[in-house]
Write an enzyme that holds these catalytic residues in place. Structure first.
Site, short mmCIF file in Angstrom:
data_model
loop_
_atom_site.label_atom_id
_atom_site.label_comp_id
_atom_site.label_asym_id
_atom_site.label_seq_id
_atom_site.Cartn_x
_atom_site.Cartn_y
_atom_site.Cartn_z
N LYS A 1 0.80 6.60 -18.66
CA LYS A 1 -0.30 7.15 -19.45
C LYS A 1 -1.14 6.04 -20.09
O LYS A 1 -0.77 4.87 -20.07
CB LYS A 1 0.25 8.09 -20.52
C1 LIG Z 1 -1.24 16.93 -18.13
C2 LIG Z 1 0.17 16.65 -18.54
N1 LIG Z 1 0.75 17.45 -19.43
C3 LIG Z 1 2.00 17.23 -19.86
C4 LIG Z 1 2.74 16.18 -19.39
C5 LIG Z 1 4.15 16.03 -19.85
O1 LIG Z 1 4.36 14.83 -20.52
P1 LIG Z 1 5.79 14.10 -20.50
O2 LIG Z 1 6.01 13.56 -19.16
O3 LIG Z 1 5.65 13.06 -21.56
O4 LIG Z 1 6.81 15.13 -20.88
C6 LIG Z 1 2.17 15.30 -18.49
C7 LIG Z 1 2.95 14.14 -18.01
O5 LIG Z 1 3.01 13.71 -16.95
C8 LIG Z 1 0.85 15.54 -18.04
O6 LIG Z 1 0.25 14.74 -17.15
#
Ligand SMILES: Cc1ncc(COP(=O)(O)O)c(C=O)c1O
Length: 412
Positions: A206
């Site tokens: 990210k």
């Molecule tokens: C659009 C979106 N929402 C939610 C998430 C979930 O985040 P995490 O991987 O930190 O749980 C991601 C992660 O890849 C994402 O790209």
């Protein structure tokens, strides 16, 4: 030497990849910068001996809230935990429908299911804007609709004024999945702070990477209090409060979780937050160069032309392949040149788990773009030479496909 109890010869083992056999991409899809400042921040926390629930998390939350100009920020274990807590905090539960784009990471749909609600998949605006369509949201509202979870695709803000208007008309809650969008803004308001509650992810790929991690933000004191409780077991006070003498005991007033972030990752997050504006700008400059490089590739489109209403965080560099170009072959050609690509995303309504656990609107735009999406490498410290190699590989792969789509690209 002989043994009185000889071991049988070892069974033949399946060939195992050595740890260093991970594909070494010439140009990876994303990359984190490893440097002394980050190492020092981590080492200081480790040496302090205070690894959980301490001053780093508190400072990270305060600095993130200041950056977003929002009242409350809560660091959490990851972006999925942020979405789960946000849905619980706003009171989504059994019997509720939650509108969400199908062109999305699966975390939103999964967490909607975890709270007992039903995802209703909605279409996106068009091949040039891959965000959920406000008109589609309006058309999808039914008697059980409780909330909308928007996702700022690739760090490009949704049309938040139109979406808020739909929500206002129907009394719906707006949750922003701003996993891609730290530092992005829509008409001068930071993504994550425009709806009722916003969720961020700090996964390694990210814009603000901490390994795993996330943040929830809101201006609403009641939602903030729910998040505070649910994040940490429903306990009224935390170890950190007690350590500082702010409290001596605690009660449990909700069935919460342990969704907290630790001190080491909060320290990394503080370093990353300081770099975020410059890193987002660097990403934007690289995307602009990709756009220029690829503008002559007939039939290839690059969504999200610059929009005067918004500032993007440029999480992803996404192209739509010319119609008829086989994506697997295209990606294989790039991989053969050491260029890593991805697909954001296979639409959620196509996954077998969701075949009968969600409702859906007709999704013609999502379905029309789904097989054409390819994500190209993008990270702030990407060198010109690497971006040029990717662009050259894209041009070669499209040319080798033999598909001819006319002379002028539709977005130049
Ligand atoms: C659009 C979106 N929402 C939610 C998430 C979930 O985040 P995490 O991987 O930190 O749980 C991601 C992660 O890849 C994402 O790209």
């Amino acid at each position: 030497m002989t043994s009185t109890n000889p071991m049988p010869p070892p069974a033949a083992q399946p060939a195992q990849a050595a740890p260093d056999a991970t594909p070494q991409w010439v140009v990876p899809l994303s990359d984190v910068l490893v440097d002394e400042e980050t190492e020092r921040a981590v080492a200081e926390v480790i040496r302090s001996g205070w690894w959980s629930m301490g001053p780093q998390v508190q400072a990270f939350e305060e600095e993130f809230a200041r950056f977003l100009q929002v009242e409350h920020a809560f660091a959490v274990a990851n972006g999925t935990a942020a979405l789960h807590l946000a849905l619980l905090a706003v009171g989504c539960g059994a019997g509720d429908d939650v509108l969400v784009p199908s062109l999305n990471f699966v975390a939103a749909a999964n967490t909607i299911g975890h709270v007992g609600a039903t995802p209703v998949f909605c279409d996106i605006e068009g091949p040039d804007r891959l965000n959920v369509s406000p008109d589609e949201l309006e058309a999808a509202v039914g008697p059980a609709t409780r909330a909308i979870v928007v996702m700022h695709y690739g760090g490009h803000p949704c049309r938040m004024d139109a979406i808020r208007e739909v929500a206002r008309r129907h009394g719906l809650i707006v949750i922003e999945d701003a996993a891609h969008a730290p530092g992005a803004s829509w008409r001068d308001r930071m993504c994550g702070t425009i709806g009722d509650i916003g969720c961020f992810s700090f996964f390694s790929n990210k814009n603000l990477p901490t390994g795993e991690g996330g943040m929830i933000v809101t201006d609403d004191p009641a939602l903030a209090e729910r998040v505070r409780l649910l994040r940490s077991h429903g306990m009224t006070t935390l170890t950190w409060d007690r350590h500082r003498g702010h409290a001596h005991s605690y009660d449990v007033v909700a069935q919460g979780f342990n969704y907290r972030l630790d001190e080491v990752r909060a320290a990394i997050g503080r370093v990353q937050l300081r770099r975020l504006p410059a890193n987002n700008a660097a990403r934007g400059a690289i995307v602009a160069q990709y756009r220029a490089d690829l503008s002559a590739v007939s039939g290839l489109e690059m969504p999200f032309a610059p929009d005067p209403n918004s500032r993007a965080s440029h999480h992803l560099a996404v192209v739509l392949l010319p119609p008829g170009v086989d994506r697997d072959t295209f990606r294989g050609s790039l991989a053969a040149e050491g260029v890593q690509t991805s697909v954001h995303y296979p639409p959620i309504h196509g996954f077998s788990f969701y075949a009968d656990r969600a409702r859906r609107r007709p999704l013609p735009v999502t379905e029309a773009v789904a097989d054409r999406l390819v994500t190209l490498p993008l990270y702030p410290h990407m060198r010109d030479i690497d971006r040029e190699a990717v662009s050259a590989a894209v041009k070669r792969a499209v040319a080798e496909s033999g598909v001819s789509v006319g002379e002028e690209p539709s977005w130049s």
